[in-house]
Design a protein around this motif. Structure first.
Motif, PDB file in Angstrom:
ATOM      1  N   HIS A  57     -57.821 -37.768   1.646  1.00 39.90           N
ATOM      2  CA  HIS A  57     -56.869 -38.622   2.352  1.00 39.90           C
ATOM      3  C   HIS A  57     -57.536 -39.460   3.446  1.00 39.90           C
ATOM      4  O   HIS A  57     -57.079 -40.555   3.746  1.00 39.90           O
ATOM      5  N   ALA A  58     -58.613 -38.993   4.023  1.00 45.43           N
ATOM      6  CA  ALA A  58     -59.304 -39.768   5.054  1.00 45.43           C
ATOM      7  C   ALA A  58     -59.793 -41.098   4.483  1.00 45.43           C
ATOM      8  O   ALA A  58     -59.711 -42.135   5.144  1.00 45.43           O
ATOM      9  N   ALA A  59     -60.276 -41.072   3.259  1.00 47.53           N
ATOM     10  CA  ALA A  59     -60.727 -42.316   2.617  1.00 47.53           C
ATOM     11  C   ALA A  59     -59.555 -43.277   2.444  1.00 47.53           C
ATOM     12  O   ALA A  59     -59.686 -44.486   2.667  1.00 47.53           O
ATOM     13  N   ARG A  60     -58.382 -42.752   2.073  1.00 43.47           N
ATOM     14  CA  ARG A  60     -57.209 -43.619   1.891  1.00 43.47           C
ATOM     15  C   ARG A  60     -56.736 -44.224   3.214  1.00 43.47           C
ATOM     16  O   ARG A  60     -56.325 -45.383   3.261  1.00 43.47           O
ATOM     17  N   VAL A  64     -60.961 -46.877   2.074  1.00 40.95           N
ATOM     18  CA  VAL A  64     -62.328 -46.782   1.567  1.00 40.95           C
ATOM     19  C   VAL A  64     -62.269 -46.063   0.225  1.00 40.95           C
ATOM     20  O   VAL A  64     -61.577 -45.053   0.091  1.00 40.95           O
ATOM     21  N   VAL A  65     -62.978 -46.563  -0.757  1.00 43.38           N
ATOM     22  CA  VAL A  65     -63.008 -45.932  -2.071  1.00 43.38           C
ATOM     23  C   VAL A  65     -63.837 -44.647  -1.975  1.00 43.38           C
ATOM     24  O   VAL A  65     -65.004 -44.699  -1.573  1.00 43.38           O
ATOM     25  N   PRO A  66     -63.235 -43.485  -2.325  1.00 40.97           N
ATOM     26  CA  PRO A  66     -64.000 -42.239  -2.281  1.00 40.97           C
ATOM     27  C   PRO A  66     -65.257 -42.351  -3.150  1.00 40.97           C
ATOM     28  O   PRO A  66     -65.211 -42.890  -4.249  1.00 40.97           O
ATOM     29  N   GLY A  67     -66.359 -41.874  -2.632  1.00 37.80           N
ATOM     30  CA  GLY A  67     -67.608 -41.931  -3.372  1.00 37.80           C
ATOM     31  C   GLY A  67     -68.354 -43.248  -3.243  1.00 37.80           C
ATOM     32  O   GLY A  67     -69.439 -43.395  -3.793  1.00 37.80           O
ATOM     33  N   SER A  68     -67.777 -44.207  -2.503  1.00 34.47           N
ATOM     34  CA  SER A  68     -68.469 -45.488  -2.325  1.00 34.47           C
ATOM     35  C   SER A  68     -69.620 -45.314  -1.339  1.00 34.47           C
ATOM     36  O   SER A  68     -69.781 -44.269  -0.721  1.00 34.47           O
ATOM     37  N   ALA A  69     -70.411 -46.358  -1.203  1.00 34.35           N
ATOM     38  CA  ALA A  69     -71.562 -46.305  -0.297  1.00 34.35           C
ATOM     39  C   ALA A  69     -71.095 -45.953   1.116  1.00 34.35           C
ATOM     40  O   ALA A  69     -70.039 -46.415   1.557  1.00 34.35           O
ATOM     41  N   PRO A  70     -71.857 -45.136   1.816  1.00 34.44           N
ATOM     42  CA  PRO A  70     -71.466 -44.770   3.185  1.00 34.44           C
ATOM     43  C   PRO A  70     -71.514 -45.987   4.113  1.00 34.44           C
ATOM     44  O   PRO A  70     -72.185 -46.976   3.830  1.00 34.44           O
ATOM     45  N   LEU A  71     -70.783 -45.868   5.209  1.00 37.24           N
ATOM     46  CA  LEU A  71     -70.770 -46.916   6.229  1.00 37.24           C
ATOM     47  C   LEU A  71     -71.588 -46.462   7.420  1.00 37.24           C
ATOM     48  O   LEU A  71     -71.785 -45.275   7.639  1.00 37.24           O
ATOM     49  N   ARG A  72     -72.038 -47.414   8.217  1.00 40.09           N
ATOM     50  CA  ARG A  72     -72.683 -47.086   9.485  1.00 40.09           C
ATOM     51  C   ARG A  72     -71.589 -46.748  10.501  1.00 40.09           C
ATOM     52  O   ARG A  72     -70.441 -47.136  10.354  1.00 40.09           O
ATOM     53  N   PHE A  73     -71.969 -46.039  11.567  1.00 40.57           N
ATOM     54  CA  PHE A  73     -70.999 -45.644  12.581  1.00 40.57           C
ATOM     55  C   PHE A  73     -70.301 -46.862  13.191  1.00 40.57           C
ATOM     56  O   PHE A  73     -69.105 -46.839  13.432  1.00 40.57           O
ATOM     57  N   GLU A  74     -71.044 -47.924  13.434  1.00 45.00           N
ATOM     58  CA  GLU A  74     -70.435 -49.139  13.994  1.00 45.00           C
ATOM     59  C   GLU A  74     -69.380 -49.723  13.052  1.00 45.00           C
ATOM     60  O   GLU A  74     -68.369 -50.254  13.505  1.00 45.00           O
ATOM     61  N   GLY A 145     -66.198 -32.887   9.699  1.00 52.78           N
ATOM     62  CA  GLY A 145     -64.869 -32.611  10.191  1.00 52.78           C
ATOM     63  C   GLY A 145     -63.766 -32.915   9.205  1.00 52.78           C
ATOM     64  O   GLY A 145     -64.010 -33.272   8.051  1.00 52.78           O
ATOM     65  N   VAL A 146     -62.563 -32.753   9.702  1.00 53.14           N
ATOM     66  CA  VAL A 146     -61.354 -33.064   8.945  1.00 53.14           C
ATOM     67  C   VAL A 146     -60.533 -34.074   9.738  1.00 53.14           C
ATOM     68  O   VAL A 146     -60.683 -34.211  10.955  1.00 53.14           O
ATOM     69  N   MET A 147     -59.680 -34.762   9.006  1.00 49.46           N
ATOM     70  CA  MET A 147     -58.835 -35.786   9.610  1.00 49.46           C
ATOM     71  C   MET A 147     -57.468 -35.706   8.946  1.00 49.46           C
ATOM     72  O   MET A 147     -57.386 -35.569   7.726  1.00 49.46           O
ATOM     73  N   GLN A 148     -56.418 -35.755   9.754  1.00 47.95           N
ATOM     74  CA  GLN A 148     -55.064 -35.697   9.219  1.00 47.95           C
ATOM     75  C   GLN A 148     -54.285 -36.926   9.648  1.00 47.95           C
ATOM     76  O   GLN A 148     -54.339 -37.332  10.822  1.00 47.95           O
ATOM     77  N   ASP A 149     -53.539 -37.494   8.719  1.00 49.90           N
ATOM     78  CA  ASP A 149     -52.664 -38.626   9.013  1.00 49.90           C
ATOM     79  C   ASP A 149     -51.439 -38.079   9.758  1.00 49.90           C
ATOM     80  O   ASP A 149     -50.680 -37.276   9.219  1.00 49.90           O
ATOM     81  N   ILE A 150     -51.275 -38.486  11.021  1.00 45.39           N
ATOM     82  CA  ILE A 150     -50.150 -37.996  11.846  1.00 45.39           C
ATOM     83  C   ILE A 150     -49.203 -39.135  12.208  1.00 45.39           C
ATOM     84  O   ILE A 150     -48.452 -39.037  13.174  1.00 45.39           O
ATOM     85  N   THR A 151     -49.230 -40.199  11.411  1.00 51.48           N
ATOM     86  CA  THR A 151     -48.406 -41.379  11.697  1.00 51.48           C
ATOM     87  C   THR A 151     -46.929 -41.031  11.792  1.00 51.48           C
ATOM     88  O   THR A 151     -46.238 -41.463  12.724  1.00 51.48           O
ATOM     89  N   GLU A 152     -46.434 -40.242  10.849  1.00 45.70           N
ATOM     90  CA  GLU A 152     -45.014 -39.894  10.851  1.00 45.70           C
ATOM     91  C   GLU A 152     -44.661 -39.078  12.089  1.00 45.70           C
ATOM     92  O   GLU A 152     -43.618 -39.286  12.710  1.00 45.70           O
ATOM     93  N   ARG A 153     -45.517 -38.143  12.472  1.00 47.58           N
ATOM     94  CA  ARG A 153     -45.275 -37.356  13.684  1.00 47.58           C
ATOM     95  C   ARG A 153     -45.194 -38.260  14.917  1.00 47.58           C
ATOM     96  O   ARG A 153     -44.297 -38.110  15.754  1.00 47.58           O
ATOM     97  N   LYS A 154     -46.117 -39.207  15.019  1.00 48.43           N
ATOM     98  CA  LYS A 154     -46.115 -40.132  16.158  1.00 48.43           C
ATOM     99  C   LYS A 154     -44.863 -41.002  16.161  1.00 48.43           C
ATOM    100  O   LYS A 154     -44.282 -41.274  17.214  1.00 48.43           O
ATOM    101  N   ARG A 155     -44.424 -41.412  14.968  1.00 46.66           N
ATOM    102  CA  ARG A 155     -43.206 -42.223  14.875  1.00 46.66           C
ATOM    103  C   ARG A 155     -41.999 -41.428  15.366  1.00 46.66           C
ATOM    104  O   ARG A 155     -41.178 -41.923  16.148  1.00 46.66           O
TER     105      ARG A 155
END
Length: 160
Positions: A57-60, A64-74, A145-155
């Motif tokens: 879900h972090a990719a979505r 970002v397409v899962p498995g695509s080339a990595p990005l730089r931090f910037e 790490g992990v990342m969770q979409d919390i958009t609905e909670r914030k709304r």
């Protein structure tokens, strides 16, 4: 301060024939389904090569397409809401420098980072947790790490 050490078993990288059983794969697949159902994804920042990758879900969230080339931090920071960028940058670098866990909330631009009015309006809120890991010499080499979409909670929170 205690730092987390990342130790990769000999032969684990590039092992063409992993020794996992069918039940292990079923459990792994069930875990992935559970993560996706909870709108949770993974992220991995290779500090030595400055390569950021997302899974699930972090990719979505970041479009970002899962498995695509990595990005730089910037490039990752470009996909964070402009008002949140300094805090995200500072929190991540502080966690790495101090060997502390990361726990932040910020807005992600789901259009690959374009800061148009529409993109800013459609930003997704995410909660990210992670930990930096060191090599044998104590040098930070990776942050996972992990990342969770919390958009609905914030709304919902904004309604009260």
């Amino acid at each position: 301060m205690s730092r987390a050490h990342l130790e990769i078993p000999p032969g684990a990288q590039g092992n063409a024939e992993p020794s996992v059983g069918f039940q292990d794969l079923e459990e792994f697949a069930a875990g992935l389904v559970a993560l996706d159902g909870g709108q949770i994804g993974t992220w991995d920042w290779d500090l030595k090569n400055d390569a950021v990758r997302w899974g699930g879900h972090a990719a979505r969230v970041f479009n970002v397409v899962p498995g695509s080339a990595p990005l730089r931090f910037e490039q990752f920071l470009d996909m964070v809401h402009p008002e949140d960028r300094p805090g995200v940058n500072d929190a991540m670098h502080h966690a790495i420098a101090q060997g502390l866990p990361l726990d932040i909330e910020f807005r992600a631009l789901g259009d690959g980072g374009a800061s148009s009015v529409l993109a800013l309006h459609e930003a997704r809120w995410v909660a990210a947790q992670g930990q930096a890991y060191t090599d044998d010499r104590g040098e930070p080499v990776r942050m996972l790490g992990v990342m969770q979409d919390i958009t609905e909670r914030k709304r919902l929170e904004s309604q009260f």
